[in-house]
Scaffold this active site. Structure first.
Site, mmCIF file in Angstrom:
data_model
loop_
_atom_site.group_PDB
_atom_site.id
_atom_site.type_symbol
_atom_site.label_atom_id
_atom_site.label_comp_id
_atom_site.label_asym_id
_atom_site.label_seq_id
_atom_site.Cartn_x
_atom_site.Cartn_y
_atom_site.Cartn_z
ATOM 1 N N ASP A 241 0.840 -1.106 0.195
ATOM 2 C CA ASP A 241 -0.112 0.064 0.177
ATOM 3 C C ASP A 241 0.850 1.216 0.082
ATOM 4 O O ASP A 241 2.021 1.448 -0.559
ATOM 5 C CB ASP A 241 -0.943 -0.004 1.036
ATOM 6 C CG ASP A 241 -2.324 0.651 0.806
ATOM 7 O OD1 ASP A 241 -2.061 1.990 0.726
ATOM 8 O OD2 ASP A 241 -3.367 0.021 1.092
ATOM 9 N N HIS A 264 2.362 1.902 -3.182
ATOM 10 C CA HIS A 264 1.613 2.874 -3.868
ATOM 11 C C HIS A 264 1.782 4.329 -3.743
ATOM 12 O O HIS A 264 1.195 5.260 -3.948
ATOM 13 C CB HIS A 264 -0.034 2.535 -3.161
ATOM 14 C CG HIS A 264 -0.854 1.493 -3.423
ATOM 15 N ND1 HIS A 264 -1.996 1.237 -3.029
ATOM 16 C CD2 HIS A 264 -0.396 0.338 -3.987
ATOM 17 C CE1 HIS A 264 -2.338 -0.013 -3.267
ATOM 18 N NE2 HIS A 264 -1.506 -0.423 -3.990
#
Length: 407
Positions: A241, A264
């Site tokens: 993430d 991310h």
């Protein structure tokens, strides 16, 4: 408080902590105090490691402190449960009126169930982690709170340092995630951030190595919320993430020397969920390398004075993103009459390659358009060719060479 820590993904939480320093690969310092500050919390990470060990700059000499070895309190370091021993060593150190050091020795493996190291303490505390802390794989041990494993709460002048490893046993949580298994409910699902700073003041984080598989869900590397005056430096983060996520209530956040990927990218938000107010200000990212990340630098706000500069990107899908219509739920989000205002953001000296032709995406609210967005010295390409910028409802100033351009 001063906190030094090197942690593994989703393992540690710091709450109401002041002048703090966290470092595994190298020790740094933080100063300043505010009794209203909070704590830092670790979650269920895969692994956090320190790269080297230095000396703290908290103004304490070893001769002036008392050392507490967790082995003296019953910890065996053979993989058996050491939670009670760690708790007893902490209470002894916390009650001492002189500075104290808690030592986790080399060549040992300590199994820990969820534990809170709680203050206030009578003096400064340094925690030296030289070896491995491993999270219990028994999910029932987390029945009281699925969101935390190691918690430092309401502690002042704290340093967590060493060169050891914090292993959060993340796999048992990822494989039981609703984002991996559609048959599972997402309600009350645990968050799996690696290191979280909540309501802290005066924190320095340095030399962390945080790793988790690229497909591990919700495994933010470093999460910052309602925290002021925090410096994050010289750290390598690769998760499933956000590399670093900064959310509401955070001010004066500085990050430099950060390496991200795969993950991310670096994000503000999400902000404004459920029409809530959200404020993030004075954030500076100066010097970062992102490789193979889904996003580069992203501001994501739900409907309802920061700088990104000197950033190098390699094969990043979406390099610059402002999304005022962020929606992370199964059903489409309804159009709202309110939005979090985004203004005064500088993107300077950002260069590299993208894996997507539309590499800059600035999508702002029609009713609350973005203001004061500056693009300066931008050079982003796709396969040696110029990329595309899609910019809506934003007042953007371009300085110097900017490619791709919003104009």
């Amino acid at each position: 408080m001063s906190l030094q820590t090197h942690f593994i993904p989703s393992l540690i939480v710091f709450l109401l902590s002041f002048p703090s320093y966290y470092s595994f690969p190298g020790i740094s310092e933080a100063s300043g105090y505010d009794a209203s500050a909070g704590r830092a919390n670790p979650w269920y990470p895969s692994t956090i490691q320190g790269r080297n060990f230095g000396s703290s700059k908290m103004g304490r000499s070893l001769a002036a402190v008392k050392t507490f070895n967790v082995n003296d309190y019953g910890a065996k370091g053979d993989g058996s449960d050491a939670t009670e021993a760690f708790n007893n060593a902490w209470m002894a150190a916390c009650s001492l009126s002189q500075g104290s050091v808690i030592v986790v020795r080399k060549n040992k493996n300590y199994l820990l169930k969820p534990i809170t190291f709680e203050g206030p303490c009578k003096s400064s505390i340094t925690v030296h982690i030289y070896e491995t802390l491993q999270a219990s794989a028994d999910r029932s041990a987390y029945s009281k709170d699925l969101t935390r494993w190691l918690v430092f709460e309401n502690v002042q002048i704290l340093a967590v340092e060493g060169g050891g490893t914090i292993n959060g046993n993340g796999k048992i949580w990822w494989e039981n995630s609703c984002k991996v298994n559609d048959d599972l409910s997402c309600k009350d699902a645990p968050t799996k951030m690696h290191v979280s700073f909540e309501k802290c003041v005066g924190v320095e984080v340095s030399g962390l190595t945080i790793t988790a598989p690229a497909d591990s869900p919700n495994t933010d590397g470093i999460h910052v919320t309602r925290t002021q005056n925090i410096q994050i430096s010289s750290s390598v983060i690769g998760t499933g993430d956000d590399c670093i996520s900064i959310v509401s209530g955070s001010q004066k956040v500085q990050a430099n020397g950060i390496t991200c990927g795969p993950d991310h990218g670096i994000s503000f938000g999400s902000l404004g969920d459920g029409n809530s107010e959200a404020h993030v200000s004075d954030v500076t990212l100066n010097g970062a390398t992102l490789t193979g990340t889904t996003n580069g630098v992203r501001i994501k706000t739900w409907q309802g004075g920061s700088k990104f500069q000197n950033i190098e990107m390699h094969n990043v899908k979406n390099t610059i993103i402002i999304d005022q219509k962020y929606c992370d739920q199964d059903k489409p989000c309804k159009s709202q009459s309110r939005a979090v205002q985004v203004q005064n953001v500088l993107y300077r000296n950002i260069k590299g390659t993208s894996s997507s032709s539309e590499t800059i995406q600035i999508d702002c609210s029609e009713k609350f358009p973005c203001k004061g967005i500056v693009l300066q010295g931008i050079d982003l390409r796709v396969g040696g060719k110029a990329a595309i910028a899609e910019c809506n409802n934003a007042k953007i100033t371009e300085k110097g060479n900017v490619s791709p351009s919003c104009t």
